[in-house]
Design an enzyme around this catalytic site. Structure first.
Site, PDB file in Angstrom:
ATOM      1  N   ASP A  36       0.591  -1.234   0.092  1.00  0.00           N
ATOM      2  CA  ASP A  36       0.058   0.143   0.068  1.00  0.00           C
ATOM      3  C   ASP A  36       0.761   1.204   0.139  1.00  0.00           C
ATOM      4  O   ASP A  36       2.079   1.277   0.414  1.00  0.00           O
ATOM      5  CB  ASP A  36      -0.655  -0.103   1.366  1.00  0.00           C
ATOM      6  CG  ASP A  36      -1.750   1.136   1.420  1.00  0.00           C
ATOM      7  OD1 ASP A  36      -2.531   1.582   0.369  1.00  0.00           O
ATOM      8  OD2 ASP A  36      -1.461   1.990   2.419  1.00  0.00           O
ATOM      9  N   ASP A  38      -0.024   4.824   0.706  1.00  0.00           N
ATOM     10  CA  ASP A  38      -0.149   6.103   1.864  1.00  0.00           C
ATOM     11  C   ASP A  38      -0.421   5.300   3.453  1.00  0.00           C
ATOM     12  O   ASP A  38      -1.198   4.606   3.586  1.00  0.00           O
ATOM     13  CB  ASP A  38      -1.343   7.077   1.580  1.00  0.00           C
ATOM     14  CG  ASP A  38      -1.273   7.478   0.350  1.00  0.00           C
ATOM     15  OD1 ASP A  38      -0.220   8.283   0.246  1.00  0.00           O
ATOM     16  OD2 ASP A  38      -2.242   7.627  -0.531  1.00  0.00           O
ATOM     17  N   ASN A  79      -5.562   2.812  -3.361  1.00  0.00           N
ATOM     18  CA  ASN A  79      -6.636   3.421  -3.558  1.00  0.00           C
ATOM     19  C   ASN A  79      -6.321   4.955  -3.600  1.00  0.00           C
ATOM     20  O   ASN A  79      -5.651   5.583  -3.037  1.00  0.00           O
ATOM     21  CB  ASN A  79      -7.663   3.048  -2.538  1.00  0.00           C
ATOM     22  CG  ASN A  79      -8.195   1.756  -2.674  1.00  0.00           C
ATOM     23  OD1 ASN A  79      -8.002   1.187  -3.550  1.00  0.00           O
ATOM     24  ND2 ASN A  79      -8.843   1.491  -1.576  1.00  0.00           N
ATOM     25  N   GLN A  80      -6.851   5.394  -4.916  1.00  0.00           N
ATOM     26  CA  GLN A  80      -6.667   6.911  -4.979  1.00  0.00           C
ATOM     27  C   GLN A  80      -7.859   7.880  -5.503  1.00  0.00           C
ATOM     28  O   GLN A  80      -7.961   8.185  -6.724  1.00  0.00           O
ATOM     29  CB  GLN A  80      -5.438   7.290  -6.073  1.00  0.00           C
ATOM     30  CG  GLN A  80      -3.870   6.829  -5.564  1.00  0.00           C
ATOM     31  CD  GLN A  80      -3.672   7.647  -4.251  1.00  0.00           C
ATOM     32  OE1 GLN A  80      -4.020   8.778  -4.120  1.00  0.00           O
ATOM     33  NE2 GLN A  80      -2.945   6.834  -3.266  1.00  0.00           N
ATOM     34  N   SER A  81      -8.749   7.685  -4.477  1.00  0.00           N
ATOM     35  CA  SER A  81     -10.233   8.255  -4.903  1.00  0.00           C
ATOM     36  C   SER A  81     -10.140   9.921  -5.091  1.00  0.00           C
ATOM     37  O   SER A  81     -11.025  10.452  -5.665  1.00  0.00           O
ATOM     38  CB  SER A  81     -11.057   8.095  -3.697  1.00  0.00           C
ATOM     39  OG  SER A  81     -10.464   8.627  -2.677  1.00  0.00           O
ATOM     40  N   CYS A 113      -6.084   2.300  -8.165  1.00  0.00           N
ATOM     41  CA  CYS A 113      -7.647   2.498  -8.282  1.00  0.00           C
ATOM     42  C   CYS A 113      -7.976   3.847  -8.399  1.00  0.00           C
ATOM     43  O   CYS A 113      -7.848   4.561  -7.280  1.00  0.00           O
ATOM     44  CB  CYS A 113      -8.463   1.560  -7.112  1.00  0.00           C
ATOM     45  SG  CYS A 113      -9.959   1.862  -7.406  1.00  0.00           S
ATOM     46  N   HIS A 115     -10.937   5.211  -8.398  1.00  0.00           N
ATOM     47  CA  HIS A 115     -12.406   5.181  -8.132  1.00  0.00           C
ATOM     48  C   HIS A 115     -12.635   5.659  -6.912  1.00  0.00           C
ATOM     49  O   HIS A 115     -11.917   5.441  -6.000  1.00  0.00           O
ATOM     50  CB  HIS A 115     -13.073   3.775  -8.709  1.00  0.00           C
ATOM     51  CG  HIS A 115     -12.866   3.461 -10.058  1.00  0.00           C
ATOM     52  ND1 HIS A 115     -12.097   2.362 -10.300  1.00  0.00           N
ATOM     53  CD2 HIS A 115     -13.453   3.806 -11.124  1.00  0.00           C
ATOM     54  CE1 HIS A 115     -12.120   2.333 -11.696  1.00  0.00           C
ATOM     55  NE2 HIS A 115     -12.739   3.060 -12.093  1.00  0.00           N
ATOM     56  N   CYS A 121     -16.442  -0.345  -8.479  1.00  0.00           N
ATOM     57  CA  CYS A 121     -15.437  -0.957  -9.567  1.00  0.00           C
ATOM     58  C   CYS A 121     -15.128  -2.203  -8.811  1.00  0.00           C
ATOM     59  O   CYS A 121     -15.383  -2.583  -7.578  1.00  0.00           O
ATOM     60  CB  CYS A 121     -14.272  -0.021  -9.601  1.00  0.00           C
ATOM     61  SG  CYS A 121     -13.541   0.100  -8.046  1.00  0.00           S
ATOM     62  N   ASP A 150      -1.764  -0.809   5.952  1.00  0.00           N
ATOM     63  CA  ASP A 150      -1.794  -0.217   7.319  1.00  0.00           C
ATOM     64  C   ASP A 150      -3.418  -0.265   7.778  1.00  0.00           C
ATOM     65  O   ASP A 150      -3.672   0.276   8.928  1.00  0.00           O
ATOM     66  CB  ASP A 150      -1.474   1.392   7.392  1.00  0.00           C
ATOM     67  CG  ASP A 150      -2.184   2.023   6.498  1.00  0.00           C
ATOM     68  OD1 ASP A 150      -2.369   1.863   5.252  1.00  0.00           O
ATOM     69  OD2 ASP A 150      -2.412   3.317   6.992  1.00  0.00           O
ATOM     70  N   ARG A 153      -8.815  -2.582   4.979  1.00  0.00           N
ATOM     71  CA  ARG A 153      -9.055  -2.696   3.433  1.00  0.00           C
ATOM     72  C   ARG A 153      -7.873  -3.383   2.769  1.00  0.00           C
ATOM     73  O   ARG A 153      -8.101  -4.349   1.874  1.00  0.00           O
ATOM     74  CB  ARG A 153      -9.288  -1.223   2.805  1.00  0.00           C
ATOM     75  CG  ARG A 153     -10.560  -0.861   3.144  1.00  0.00           C
ATOM     76  CD  ARG A 153     -10.859   0.766   2.439  1.00  0.00           C
ATOM     77  NE  ARG A 153     -12.189   1.068   2.504  1.00  0.00           N
ATOM     78  CZ  ARG A 153     -13.010   1.598   1.726  1.00  0.00           C
ATOM     79  NH1 ARG A 153     -12.472   1.655   0.388  1.00  0.00           N
ATOM     80  NH2 ARG A 153     -13.904   2.009   2.098  1.00  0.00           N
TER      81      ARG A 153
END
Length: 586
Positions: A36, A38, A79-81, A113, A115, A121, A150, A153
């Site tokens: 991961d 961040d 994940n980068q929403s 990602c 989204h 998704c 961390d 998820r």
């Protein structure tokens, strides 16, 4: 889902691992590590679009360089929403990733990602899409990947893909997520050190002569006694024997003859293990959950029987809370010259190979590491996973393959699914369009009939362990507690919805190297009690599971219904580890 490489680097296109379907020359637990971004690699700056704000986590560069030096491939799964929310652009994100690589070194793949939660998704963690994509990009499979993150998820995504999930908590990690994770490390360097230790533990420094040299049993010339006879021991229940299978296969790769000593509760599982030439069934009373008195005459008879085996050596496999020393004494009396076992207790002259394993290691890996310490690695081309002998096809009553097996019972009631919950799960899955086959032993006929009701198929009491294995092998998924069918599912690569009572650690006893979603309260008062019967009224660790969470777990695992739903089941957020909350908005 986006694959973001930052600046093009031709070196990465050549960094593809061997075809996972091809034979390998050494046991491989991991050939890739996914990370991961961040909170794991760099400090968590919400929706960061500024490369100057990138701050590596302590020790990150040195830890990653250790993985690179060991030949492991690295990928980032993030994940980068903020992209979906318009808080930064692709270009800004790429600049941040270039800065991360400038500080931490190159990665072989970036999987992003873009989204938000509401987009539906397949890639946004806790869904496993990023893990599958990273494994493909690295030329491997999820089972050979470890994912470090961390929050819950990250771990849920890893487990749902069949990868190992490692949680490195930060101040934003919820206590429930820490309790439910199978593997927790204090920081990134500690996680990396344990990955490398576990990898190395499968390869002995000095194999026994011929051990693992061909990937198959050495040719049998002359009498069996002319070669090396090894006595292996696992005197526990069926599930215990099943998870010892890889360790026994490792011994078999280098031995001429393998004799397995097991107890009555594990005999049916012993019959399913490849690599075993002969089985001795004898009860070891000090192992049983309700131990009977030790009968000197019975022990004398066992020593006589073991003497007749004429074993050159013995490898005594035990669970993490058991001592091998009582049996080691009997083996010495039987004339066994070399004995290997895991023992925290001082063994004196009872053991020739005293092996140690840290707490938390999966039982199957403990067995493999003991075999390796005794000089027996897995044979060439043999992967570290559960494997069984051929079993009968499922009976016609099970229906066409692709059904969901629901196994509500357990030999230890504390680990079974509460009957009323199992009934509701069966009803919910049936209404959603899943064909449900309910399984159980002869003593569970009333339970399986109650759970199956009028709409599900009831196989309770109609299958021995080999026949049950055939039923599981043809399933689309298995819904089960911490009991034998979970390990049967792992042997066939069948996804598992694990209703896991925390009486024993999930990291040691959860389904091994197979797509899994864990449900249940990992913080319940029964945690780590090893209780066979629930010590808390109402079975709270599992009774709070909603049937809809099982349905969502099947969706997360990618197991679709195969007929038209008959009722309204709705759509819920995909589950986190043990059904806890999101643990962040990344």
């Amino acid at each position: 889902m986006r694959q973001d490489h930052g600046e093009p680097d031709q070196r990465r296109s050549a960094g593809v691992l061997a075809d996972p379907g091809r034979a390998v020359s050494r046991p491989v637990l991991f050939d890739a590590v996914l990370l991961d971004r961040d909170g794991t690699l760099v400090e968590d700056v919400p929706y960061n679009a500024d490369p100057d704000k990138v701050r590596p986590m302590p020790g990150a560069r040195a830890a990653l360089d250790r993985l690179r030096a060991a030949g492991l491939k690295l990928a980032v799964v993030t994940n980068q929403s903020g992209l979906a929310r318009g808080l930064f652009t692709d270009r800004q994100m790429h600049l941040v990733h270039r800065r991360i690589e400038a500080l931490l070194g190159p990665f072989d793949s970036w999987q992003v990602c873009p989204h938000d939660d509401g987009d539906g998704c397949a890639c946004r963690k806790p869904r496993p899409g990023l893990v599958h994509a990273a494994a493909r990009a690295l030329g491997t499979v999820p089972a050979r990947c470890a994912l470090i993150g961390d929050i819950g998820r990250d771990v849920t995504a890893a487990l749902a893909a069949g990868a190992a999930g490692i949680l490195v908590p930060t101040p934003v990690t919820r206590a429930e997520e820490v309790a439910a994770a199978p593997w927790v490390a204090a920081d990134l360097p500690a996680a990396v050190a344990e990955i490398l230790r576990r990898q190395a533990s499968l390869s002995p420094a000095k194999p026994m002569s011929g051990a693992g040299a061909t990937g198959a049993r050495r040719s049998r010339r002359g009498r069996p006694g002319d070669g090396r006879t090894v006595l292996v021991v696992r005197s526990d229940s069926a599930g215990d024997v099943l998870v010892t299978g890889p360790g026994i296969r490792a011994v078999a790769a280098g031995a001429e003859r393998v004799v397995l000593l097991c107890g009555p509760r594990g005999r049916a599982a012993a019959d399913l293990l490849p690599g075993v030439d002969e089985i001795i069934e004898h009860r070891l009373p000090w192992i049983d959950p309700a131990p009977a008195p030790v009968d000197p005459a019975e022990m004398a008879a066992l020593v006589t029987r073991l003497s007749a085996v004429a074993a050159d050596e013995a490898v005594v496999f035990t669970s993490f809370h058991q001592s091998p020393l009582p049996l080691a004494l009997l083996l010495r009396m039987a004339g066994v010259a070399r004995i290997a076992a895991i023992s925290d207790d001082y063994p004196g002259s009872l053991l020739d190979v005293r092996h140690r394993v840290p707490a938390g290691v999966p039982e199957a890996e403990r067995a493999l590491s003991l075999a390796a310490a005794a000089g027996y690695p897995l044979g060439d081309g043999d992967e570290p996973h559960l494997r069984l002998r051929p079993v009968p096809p499922p009976p016609g009553e099970a229906g066409e393959p692709g059904y969901v097996v629901l196994h509500p019972g357990s030999a230890a009631p504390a680990r079974g699914c509460p009957p009323e919950l199992a009934e509701r799960i069966a009803d919910e899955l049936n209404a959603a369009g899943y064909r449900v086959v309910v399984t159980g032993g002869p003593a569970e006929r009333d339970l399986t009939a109650r759970v199956a009701g009028r709409h599900c198929r009831d196989l309770g009491g109609r299958t021995g362990l080999a026949e049950l294995a055939g039923v599981v092998a043809a399933a689309g998924a298995v819904v089960v507690g911490n009991t034998g069918p979970a390990h049967l599912a792992a042997a066939y690569g069948v996804p598992v919805v694990s209703l896991f009572a925390p009486t024993v650690p999930f990291g040691q006893w959860g389904p091994w190297r197979v797509p899994t979603v864990r449900l249940g309260d990992a913080t319940a008062a029964c945690r780590d009690t090893r209780a066979a019967r629930c010590p808390v009224p109402g079975h709270p660790c599992l009774s709070g599971v909603e049937p809809g969470a099982v349905l969502d777990a099947l969706r997360l695992l990618g197991v679709p219904p195969d007929r038209t739903p008959t009722g309204s089941t709705g759509s819920r957020p995909v589950p986190e580890v043990a059904g806890v909350g999101a643990g962040g908005t990344r």
